[in-house]
Design a protein around this motif. Structure first.
Motif, PDB file in Angstrom:
ATOM      1  N   GLU A  81       0.824  -1.207   0.000  1.00  0.00           N
ATOM      2  CA  GLU A  81       0.000   0.000   0.000  1.00  0.00           C
ATOM      3  C   GLU A  81       0.860   1.260   0.000  1.00  0.00           C
ATOM      4  O   GLU A  81       0.512   2.269  -0.620  1.00  0.00           O
ATOM      5  CB  GLU A  81      -0.962   0.004   1.192  1.00  0.00           C
ATOM      6  CG  GLU A  81      -2.154  -0.916   1.012  1.00  0.00           C
ATOM      7  CD  GLU A  81      -2.951  -0.604  -0.252  1.00  0.00           C
ATOM      8  OE1 GLU A  81      -3.277   0.580  -0.492  1.00  0.00           O
ATOM      9  OE2 GLU A  81      -3.245  -1.547  -1.016  1.00  0.00           O
ATOM     10  N   LYS A  82       1.993   1.217   0.703  1.00  0.00           N
ATOM     11  CA  LYS A  82       2.915   2.363   0.694  1.00  0.00           C
ATOM     12  C   LYS A  82       3.484   2.575  -0.704  1.00  0.00           C
ATOM     13  O   LYS A  82       3.555   3.704  -1.186  1.00  0.00           O
ATOM     14  CB  LYS A  82       4.048   2.150   1.701  1.00  0.00           C
ATOM     15  CG  LYS A  82       3.598   2.278   3.137  1.00  0.00           C
ATOM     16  CD  LYS A  82       4.741   2.005   4.095  1.00  0.00           C
ATOM     17  CE  LYS A  82       4.238   2.050   5.525  1.00  0.00           C
ATOM     18  NZ  LYS A  82       5.285   1.756   6.496  1.00  0.00           N
ATOM     19  N   LEU A  83       3.887   1.492  -1.355  1.00  0.00           N
ATOM     20  CA  LEU A  83       4.419   1.597  -2.721  1.00  0.00           C
ATOM     21  C   LEU A  83       3.346   2.110  -3.683  1.00  0.00           C
ATOM     22  O   LEU A  83       3.620   2.946  -4.546  1.00  0.00           O
ATOM     23  CB  LEU A  83       4.963   0.250  -3.195  1.00  0.00           C
ATOM     24  CG  LEU A  83       6.228  -0.251  -2.499  1.00  0.00           C
ATOM     25  CD1 LEU A  83       6.559  -1.667  -2.957  1.00  0.00           C
ATOM     26  CD2 LEU A  83       7.406   0.683  -2.745  1.00  0.00           C
ATOM     27  N   ILE A  84       2.130   1.608  -3.516  1.00  0.00           N
ATOM     28  CA  ILE A  84       1.017   2.077  -4.349  1.00  0.00           C
ATOM     29  C   ILE A  84       0.765   3.566  -4.088  1.00  0.00           C
ATOM     30  O   ILE A  84       0.526   4.341  -5.017  1.00  0.00           O
ATOM     31  CB  ILE A  84      -0.253   1.223  -4.121  1.00  0.00           C
ATOM     32  CG1 ILE A  84      -0.054  -0.165  -4.760  1.00  0.00           C
ATOM     33  CG2 ILE A  84      -1.501   1.909  -4.672  1.00  0.00           C
ATOM     34  CD1 ILE A  84      -1.115  -1.181  -4.403  1.00  0.00           C
ATOM     35  N   GLY A  85       0.864   3.975  -2.828  1.00  0.00           N
ATOM     36  CA  GLY A  85       0.713   5.390  -2.481  1.00  0.00           C
ATOM     37  C   GLY A  85       1.741   6.248  -3.200  1.00  0.00           C
ATOM     38  O   GLY A  85       1.416   7.313  -3.742  1.00  0.00           O
ATOM     39  N   PHE A  86       2.993   5.780  -3.198  1.00  0.00           N
ATOM     40  CA  PHE A  86       4.038   6.478  -3.945  1.00  0.00           C
ATOM     41  C   PHE A  86       3.651   6.586  -5.413  1.00  0.00           C
ATOM     42  O   PHE A  86       3.721   7.660  -6.012  1.00  0.00           O
ATOM     43  CB  PHE A  86       5.369   5.712  -3.862  1.00  0.00           C
ATOM     44  CG  PHE A  86       6.338   6.235  -2.843  1.00  0.00           C
ATOM     45  CD1 PHE A  86       6.716   7.563  -2.834  1.00  0.00           C
ATOM     46  CD2 PHE A  86       6.896   5.384  -1.916  1.00  0.00           C
ATOM     47  CE1 PHE A  86       7.632   8.034  -1.904  1.00  0.00           C
ATOM     48  CE2 PHE A  86       7.808   5.837  -0.984  1.00  0.00           C
ATOM     49  CZ  PHE A  86       8.179   7.171  -0.975  1.00  0.00           C
ATOM     50  N   ALA A  87       3.292   5.455  -6.008  1.00  0.00           N
ATOM     51  CA  ALA A  87       2.986   5.406  -7.441  1.00  0.00           C
ATOM     52  C   ALA A  87       1.820   6.321  -7.803  1.00  0.00           C
ATOM     53  O   ALA A  87       1.833   6.970  -8.856  1.00  0.00           O
ATOM     54  CB  ALA A  87       2.688   3.973  -7.859  1.00  0.00           C
ATOM     55  N   SER A 189       0.262  -1.802 -11.180  1.00  0.00           N
ATOM     56  CA  SER A 189       0.130  -3.191 -11.656  1.00  0.00           C
ATOM     57  C   SER A 189       1.393  -4.002 -11.346  1.00  0.00           C
ATOM     58  O   SER A 189       1.309  -5.187 -11.003  1.00  0.00           O
ATOM     59  CB  SER A 189      -0.186  -3.230 -13.155  1.00  0.00           C
ATOM     60  OG  SER A 189       0.935  -2.907 -13.929  1.00  0.00           O
ATOM     61  N   MET A 190       2.565  -3.374 -11.431  1.00  0.00           N
ATOM     62  CA  MET A 190       3.815  -4.048 -11.064  1.00  0.00           C
ATOM     63  C   MET A 190       3.819  -4.415  -9.574  1.00  0.00           C
ATOM     64  O   MET A 190       4.223  -5.516  -9.202  1.00  0.00           O
ATOM     65  CB  MET A 190       5.027  -3.164 -11.361  1.00  0.00           C
ATOM     66  CG  MET A 190       5.466  -3.118 -12.793  1.00  0.00           C
ATOM     67  SD  MET A 190       6.950  -2.104 -13.014  1.00  0.00           S
ATOM     68  CE  MET A 190       8.199  -3.162 -12.296  1.00  0.00           C
ATOM     69  N   ILE A 191       3.374  -3.480  -8.748  1.00  0.00           N
ATOM     70  CA  ILE A 191       3.327  -3.690  -7.293  1.00  0.00           C
ATOM     71  C   ILE A 191       2.362  -4.817  -6.960  1.00  0.00           C
ATOM     72  O   ILE A 191       2.650  -5.675  -6.112  1.00  0.00           O
ATOM     73  CB  ILE A 191       2.962  -2.382  -6.565  1.00  0.00           C
ATOM     74  CG1 ILE A 191       4.072  -1.347  -6.784  1.00  0.00           C
ATOM     75  CG2 ILE A 191       2.732  -2.641  -5.080  1.00  0.00           C
ATOM     76  CD1 ILE A 191       3.654   0.100  -6.520  1.00  0.00           C
ATOM     77  N   GLU A 192       1.223  -4.841  -7.629  1.00  0.00           N
ATOM     78  CA  GLU A 192       0.233  -5.911  -7.396  1.00  0.00           C
ATOM     79  C   GLU A 192       0.832  -7.273  -7.681  1.00  0.00           C
ATOM     80  O   GLU A 192       0.592  -8.246  -6.963  1.00  0.00           O
ATOM     81  CB  GLU A 192      -1.014  -5.692  -8.265  1.00  0.00           C
ATOM     82  CG  GLU A 192      -1.859  -4.477  -7.883  1.00  0.00           C
ATOM     83  CD  GLU A 192      -2.578  -4.631  -6.541  1.00  0.00           C
ATOM     84  OE1 GLU A 192      -2.654  -5.746  -6.007  1.00  0.00           O
ATOM     85  OE2 GLU A 192      -3.035  -3.599  -6.015  1.00  0.00           O
ATOM     86  N   LYS A 193       1.679  -7.372  -8.716  1.00  0.00           N
ATOM     87  CA  LYS A 193       2.314  -8.645  -9.062  1.00  0.00           C
ATOM     88  C   LYS A 193       3.363  -9.068  -8.033  1.00  0.00           C
ATOM     89  O   LYS A 193       3.705 -10.249  -7.928  1.00  0.00           O
ATOM     90  CB  LYS A 193       2.992  -8.538 -10.434  1.00  0.00           C
ATOM     91  CG  LYS A 193       2.022  -8.475 -11.590  1.00  0.00           C
ATOM     92  CD  LYS A 193       2.803  -8.303 -12.889  1.00  0.00           C
ATOM     93  CE  LYS A 193       1.856  -8.015 -14.039  1.00  0.00           C
ATOM     94  NZ  LYS A 193       2.571  -7.649 -15.271  1.00  0.00           N
TER      95      LYS A 193
END
Length: 196
Positions: A81-87, A189-193
């Motif tokens: 979630e933190k990475l997604i927040g960044f993205a 999408s990369m983070i989800e994978k």
């Protein structure tokens, strides 16, 4: 803050916007005088020269960029979630970034030549902090079992930064936010994978 400190801060904040929009070479001291409404003497009373003011302005812009981007990350719990927040930050705050003249990282990196090493050091420090933040989140995610160790993680922080900076530049040049929106979706999408 006393009056002198407030004036200095006002000069920095005003100059930061001007430098970010016009670039170092494209900004004259007359532009700063006009933007601040202060006399040349008043500005020189706080800054020895254009380089000193430009450096203070760059530092201000980088702190502001960091504050904006991290605001979408700080309250998130899991590593993914933190990475997604960044993205998502860059797409979410694109209008603010665009209205400020674009991303100060890429603007400064392109604008300041090798002759002004202080600016380069500041940009390198910021990008390194950015990479380290992403890497730390990934490392914590792997330790907690939230992210799985995979090939995508090896160069993720540098790919992330390259993709974001390139997309911001394209969105600005093409006057179309789809580039940063597409980059943000791709990173998510990369983070989800990578989720465990």
């Amino acid at each position: 803050m006393d009056k002198a400190e407030r004036t200095k801060q006002y000069i920095i904040e005003t100059a930061a916007s001007i430098f970010n929009k016009n670039g170092y070479d494209g900004t004259s001291f007359s532009d700063i005088v006009k933007g601040t409404g202060l006399s040349k003497g008043a500005i020189y009373g706080h800054f020895e020269n254009k380089d000193e003011l430009a450096f203070a302005a760059l530092e201000h812009n980088l702190k502001l960029a960091s504050k904006i981007i991290f605001s979408n990350v700080k309250d998130r719990k899991s590593s993914s979630e933190k990475l997604i927040g960044f993205a998502q930050s860059y797409s979410l705050f694109f209008e603010i970034i665009n209205n400020a003249g674009g991303c100060p990282v890429i603007n400064a990196a392109v604008d300041y030549d090798e002759g002004i090493s202080l600016f380069r050091k500041s940009i390198v420090k910021f990008v390194t902090m950015w990479q380290n933040s992403i890497t730390k989140i990934i490392d914590e995610g792997i330790k907690k079992g939230e992210l799985r160790l995979c090939d995508e993680l090896t160069a993720f922080s540098s790919i992330f930064i390259s993709l974001v900076e390139g997309a911001i530049m394209l969105s600005k040049v093409m006057n179309d936010r789809k580039y940063i929106d597409d980059a943000s979706k791709y990173l998510v999408s990369m983070i989800e994978k990578m989720k465990a």
